[in-house]
Design a protein around this motif. Sequence first.
Motif, PDB file in Angstrom:
ATOM      1  N   ALA A  17       0.861  -1.178   0.000  1.00 48.33           N
ATOM      2  CA  ALA A  17       0.000   0.000   0.000  1.00 48.33           C
ATOM      3  C   ALA A  17       0.896   1.225   0.000  1.00 48.33           C
ATOM      4  N   ILE A  18       0.473   2.290  -0.677  1.00 50.05           N
ATOM      5  CA  ILE A  18       1.244   3.528  -0.709  1.00 50.05           C
ATOM      6  C   ILE A  18       0.316   4.693  -0.434  1.00 50.05           C
ATOM      7  N   ALA A  19       0.836   5.662   0.291  1.00 45.79           N
ATOM      8  CA  ALA A  19       0.118   6.916   0.519  1.00 45.79           C
ATOM      9  C   ALA A  19       1.086   8.053   0.241  1.00 45.79           C
ATOM     10  N   VAL A  20       0.667   9.025  -0.559  1.00 47.27           N
ATOM     11  CA  VAL A  20       1.485  10.198  -0.847  1.00 47.27           C
ATOM     12  C   VAL A  20       0.755  11.442  -0.365  1.00 47.27           C
ATOM     13  N   LEU A  21       1.520  12.443   0.014  1.00 50.77           N
ATOM     14  CA  LEU A  21       0.935  13.662   0.540  1.00 50.77           C
ATOM     15  C   LEU A  21       1.335  14.887  -0.270  1.00 50.77           C
ATOM     16  N   THR A  22       0.438  15.803  -0.357  1.00 51.07           N
ATOM     17  CA  THR A  22       0.549  17.120  -0.971  1.00 51.07           C
ATOM     18  C   THR A  22       1.319  17.167  -2.274  1.00 51.07           C
ATOM     19  N   GLY A  23       0.911  18.093  -3.063  1.00 49.21           N
ATOM     20  CA  GLY A  23       1.571  18.329  -4.339  1.00 49.21           C
ATOM     21  C   GLY A  23       2.724  19.297  -4.175  1.00 49.21           C
ATOM     22  N   PRO A  24       3.184  19.837  -5.295  1.00 46.92           N
ATOM     23  CA  PRO A  24       4.377  20.676  -5.275  1.00 46.92           C
ATOM     24  C   PRO A  24       4.105  22.062  -4.714  1.00 46.92           C
ATOM     25  N   THR A  25       5.184  22.706  -4.382  1.00 46.57           N
ATOM     26  CA  THR A  25       5.114  24.112  -4.037  1.00 46.57           C
ATOM     27  C   THR A  25       5.912  24.880  -5.075  1.00 46.57           C
ATOM     28  N   GLY A  26       5.520  26.092  -5.322  1.00 47.38           N
ATOM     29  CA  GLY A  26       6.263  26.918  -6.261  1.00 47.38           C
ATOM     30  C   GLY A  26       5.693  26.883  -7.658  1.00 47.38           C
ATOM     31  N   ASN A  27       6.284  27.678  -8.505  1.00 51.20           N
ATOM     32  CA  ASN A  27       5.835  27.855  -9.875  1.00 51.20           C
ATOM     33  C   ASN A  27       6.496  26.832 -10.783  1.00 51.20           C
ATOM     34  N   ASN A  28       5.712  26.069 -11.518  1.00 48.22           N
ATOM     35  CA  ASN A  28       6.255  25.134 -12.492  1.00 48.22           C
ATOM     36  C   ASN A  28       6.258  25.853 -13.831  1.00 48.22           C
ATOM     37  N   PHE A  37       5.695  15.118  -4.781  1.00 50.39           N
ATOM     38  CA  PHE A  37       5.172  14.586  -3.531  1.00 50.39           C
ATOM     39  C   PHE A  37       6.038  15.051  -2.364  1.00 50.39           C
ATOM     40  N   SER A  38       5.408  15.576  -1.315  1.00 46.72           N
ATOM     41  CA  SER A  38       6.173  16.000  -0.146  1.00 46.72           C
ATOM     42  C   SER A  38       6.572  14.812   0.720  1.00 46.72           C
ATOM     43  N   SER A  39       5.765  13.759   0.700  1.00 45.26           N
ATOM     44  CA  SER A  39       6.126  12.555   1.448  1.00 45.26           C
ATOM     45  C   SER A  39       5.418  11.342   0.857  1.00 45.26           C
ATOM     46  N   ALA A  40       6.023  10.188   1.094  1.00 46.87           N
ATOM     47  CA  ALA A  40       5.445   8.912   0.656  1.00 46.87           C
ATOM     48  C   ALA A  40       5.600   7.914   1.795  1.00 46.87           C
ATOM     49  N   THR A  41       4.558   7.144   2.039  1.00 50.91           N
ATOM     50  CA  THR A  41       4.608   6.086   3.050  1.00 50.91           C
ATOM     51  C   THR A  41       4.169   4.792   2.379  1.00 50.91           C
TER      52      THR A  41
END
Length: 142
Positions: A17-28, A37-41
């Motif tokens: 099982a995988i869980a990822v949190l929040t998208g990017p910050t800043g201008n792409n 991804f800010s974090s992955a578990t």
Amino acid sequence: SATGFVTVNVNNPVASAIAVLTGPTGNNNGTTKTKLFSSATITDADSTVLTGATVYISVSAYSNDKIYFDGIAGIPVTGSYNSGTKTLTLSGTATLAQYEQVIEAVTWTSNQGWGIVRSFQVRVIDDSGLISPFSFVSIAPY
């Protein structure tokens, strides 16, 4: 002749099982790689290693969108991007913790579709070949 019973325990493999949190910050802005991804578990009840993962744009992909993995020293995972399917395939046998680092190192660029939400799905593959349910983030570049 003697009769008896034999007990056989069968343990079916369990998918990760995988869980990822929040998208990017800043201008792409199309030239700067932006962290997805800010974090992955990652968890797996019967395995300590994975053999692969995929990250793909599942909603609103544009032709110039691209997902990257540039490698991490000491982690035996490589990445290959397919622009036709908008899929980054990660390959290599590594621990769950190493794959968490790999997923957290995935970046993307785009120079189209400002403000249009995209969803990025992630799946991992364990050493039994089982594919996890997907986890995702949705973001809108600005």
